[in-house]
Design a protein around this motif. Structure first.
Motif, PDB file in Angstrom:
ATOM      1  N   ALA A 227     -68.227  11.254  96.173  1.00 39.88           N
ATOM      2  CA  ALA A 227     -67.937  10.774  94.813  1.00 39.88           C
ATOM      3  C   ALA A 227     -68.335  11.859  93.822  1.00 39.88           C
ATOM      4  N   ILE A 228     -67.377  12.699  93.481  1.00 40.79           N
ATOM      5  CA  ILE A 228     -67.626  13.826  92.582  1.00 40.79           C
ATOM      6  C   ILE A 228     -66.865  13.576  91.287  1.00 40.79           C
TER       7      ILE A 228
ATOM      8  N   CYS B   1     -69.759  21.124  86.792  1.00 42.52           N
ATOM      9  CA  CYS B   1     -70.724  22.133  87.236  1.00 42.52           C
ATOM     10  C   CYS B   1     -70.056  23.195  88.094  1.00 42.52           C
ATOM     11  N   LEU B   2     -69.040  22.798  88.849  1.00 43.03           N
ATOM     12  CA  LEU B   2     -68.374  23.733  89.763  1.00 43.03           C
ATOM     13  C   LEU B   2     -67.653  24.856  89.024  1.00 43.03           C
ATOM     14  N   ILE B   3     -67.375  24.651  87.734  1.00 45.77           N
ATOM     15  CA  ILE B   3     -66.711  25.708  86.949  1.00 45.77           C
ATOM     16  C   ILE B   3     -67.576  26.157  85.777  1.00 45.77           C
ATOM     17  N   GLY B   4     -68.877  25.831  85.801  1.00 44.48           N
ATOM     18  CA  GLY B   4     -69.779  26.265  84.740  1.00 44.48           C
ATOM     19  C   GLY B   4     -69.530  25.586  83.414  1.00 44.48           C
TER      20      GLY B   4
ATOM     21  N   LEU C 257     -81.047  11.459  97.940  1.00 43.63           N
ATOM     22  CA  LEU C 257     -81.153  12.265  99.156  1.00 43.63           C
ATOM     23  C   LEU C 257     -80.347  13.557  99.008  1.00 43.63           C
ATOM     24  N   ILE C 258     -79.126  13.444  98.507  1.00 39.64           N
ATOM     25  CA  ILE C 258     -78.260  14.619  98.406  1.00 39.64           C
ATOM     26  C   ILE C 258     -78.767  15.592  97.347  1.00 39.64           C
TER      27      ILE C 258
ATOM     28  N   THR D  60     -70.338   9.502  99.674  1.00 40.40           N
ATOM     29  CA  THR D  60     -71.596   9.661  98.949  1.00 40.40           C
ATOM     30  C   THR D  60     -71.537   8.766  97.724  1.00 40.40           C
ATOM     31  N   ALA D  61     -72.706   8.368  97.232  1.00 42.73           N
ATOM     32  CA  ALA D  61     -72.769   7.833  95.879  1.00 42.73           C
ATOM     33  C   ALA D  61     -72.454   8.979  94.926  1.00 42.73           C
ATOM     34  N   VAL D  62     -72.350   8.683  93.643  1.00 40.53           N
ATOM     35  CA  VAL D  62     -71.942   9.704  92.683  1.00 40.53           C
ATOM     36  C   VAL D  62     -72.886  10.905  92.758  1.00 40.53           C
ATOM     37  N   ILE D  63     -72.304  12.072  92.997  1.00 37.57           N
ATOM     38  CA  ILE D  63     -73.081  13.310  93.114  1.00 37.57           C
ATOM     39  C   ILE D  63     -73.639  13.691  91.740  1.00 37.57           C
TER      40      ILE D  63
END
Length: 361
Positions: A32-33, A39-42, A298-299, A328-331
């Motif tokens: 879940a992103i 963040c992946l592109i600043g 956890l992540i 995943t829950a929301v990252i």
């Protein structure tokens, strides 16, 4: 079309899992992103949620860097429909990575209001709907037709919370139930308008309705108010050619698992706080696909090896279960990429029957 640096499932493979056609040795990887895309592109969640170029860039970065088996077009997924019909949204400037949200107290509708002439949005003109739709078109062109791309939409009850306010809505469920049904029908019409535009742009759908969790709403009220609206939506989606609709209701949802499997949606969420066996029993009995989530804490905070081992344990619980997917829950924004990829690697290794954890760094 973009090359794929990570192994990803095809749309046909995803559909096979969602329809519980056969167990899959390599579980689907469905993280879940949402705000973390930025963040992946600043960038920041507020920035990418208001700019089709940035949102497209962030989605493609998620595809290339993380390699999920599906992308979801959305950042602050519960605000888009509400904003399109007039709710004010708080955005954050500069480097502030806070998530946009509906302004507290800025509710468009009062309990008992006449909804017969309430506004329906134009997804190509109103609010930020056009940004999501344009990003969907661009991403579909880049990833091709054989990859599962989903447009995020709010569930009717969650949208109603934004329009009326949670306390007002919960009280109206007790005092004005007929009006609440009218409100939810209106919310459903709004969501369908947005959904049609996503479909036209080349996306499947994913429905978010976490305001209906048993932590907030009793199972009795869920059955009376929420279940009919979700059934209506899934039936409508099928009529639009969308056979597979994931439903996201987070939290400890074991109390309503037997109701959720009746929703017409075919990929249901067993969140990290929910009882695995309760959910597995419900999904097996109803032949529904189940996504099991790893905890966001956890992540965010653990090592890649610890995350890998926790994921391996969850996958072992779902071994041989048709329709099992790992999620995943929301990252959280800023989570190390290696931590997210640890979940993916555990899924890949389950398929390859490897025995040892890899070096993530």
């Amino acid at each position: 079309m973009l090359p794929t640096p990570h192994p990803v499932a095809t749309r046909a493979e995803v559909e096979s899992v969602l329809r519980c056609e056969a167990p899959r040795a390599c579980p689907l990887f469905l993280p879940a992103i949402y705000e973390h895309k930025a963040c992946l592109i600043g960038s920041t969640p507020s920035a990418i949620s208001r700019d089709a170029d940035l949102l497209t860039k962030a989605l493609l970065a998620e595809y290339e860097i993380i390699g999920p088996d599906a992308l979801a077009v959305g950042v602050d997924v519960y605000n888009i429909e509400a904003e399109s019909i007039g709710c004010e949204i708080t955005f954050y400037e500069g480097d502030d990575a806070s998530i946009p949200g509906v302004n507290p107290g800025n509710h468009l509708i009062q309990a008992g209001d006449d909804l017969s002439a309430a506004k329906l949005p134009n997804p190509l003109k109103d609010g930020r709907m056009p940004i999501n739709i344009e990003a969907t078109r661009r991403v579909r062109q880049e990833v091709g037709d054989h990859y599962w791309l989903r447009g995020a939409v709010s569930g009717p009850f969650s949208l109603a919370v934004s329009l009326v306010g949670a306390e007002t809505l919960f009280m109206a469920c007790l005092d004005q139930p007929e009006w609440v049904h009218e409100l939810l029908a209106y919310a459903g019409r709004v969501i369908k308008e947005f959904s049609k535009a996503y479909i036209d742009a080349g996306a499947e759908l994913i429905l978010f309705d976490s305001q209906t969790s048993p932590d907030l709403l009793s199972p009795k009220m869920f059955k009376e108010f929420v279940l009919p609206t979700i059934k209506d939506y899934s039936t409508w989606a099928a009529g639009q050619g969308v056979r597979d609709v994931p439903l996201i209701v987070g939290g400890n949802t074991g109390k309503i698992a037997d109701l959720l499997v009746q929703s017409g949606c075919n990929n249901l969420l067993c969140d990290f706080t929910a009882d695995f066996e309760v959910w597995a029993t419900a999904c097996r009995g109803a032949k529904k696909s189940m996504r099991r989530n790893i905890s966001p804490h956890l992540i965010e905070k653990s090592t890649p090896d610890e995350i890998y081992q926790a994921t391996v344990a969850e996958i072992a619980c779902g071994k041989g279960m048709p329709g099992f997917a790992m999620g995943t829950a929301v990252i959280p924004f800023g989570t190390p990429t290696a931590n997210v990829l640890a979940v993916k690697q555990a899924c890949l290794d389950a398929g390859a029957a490897k025995q040892s954890a890899p070096d993530f760094l």
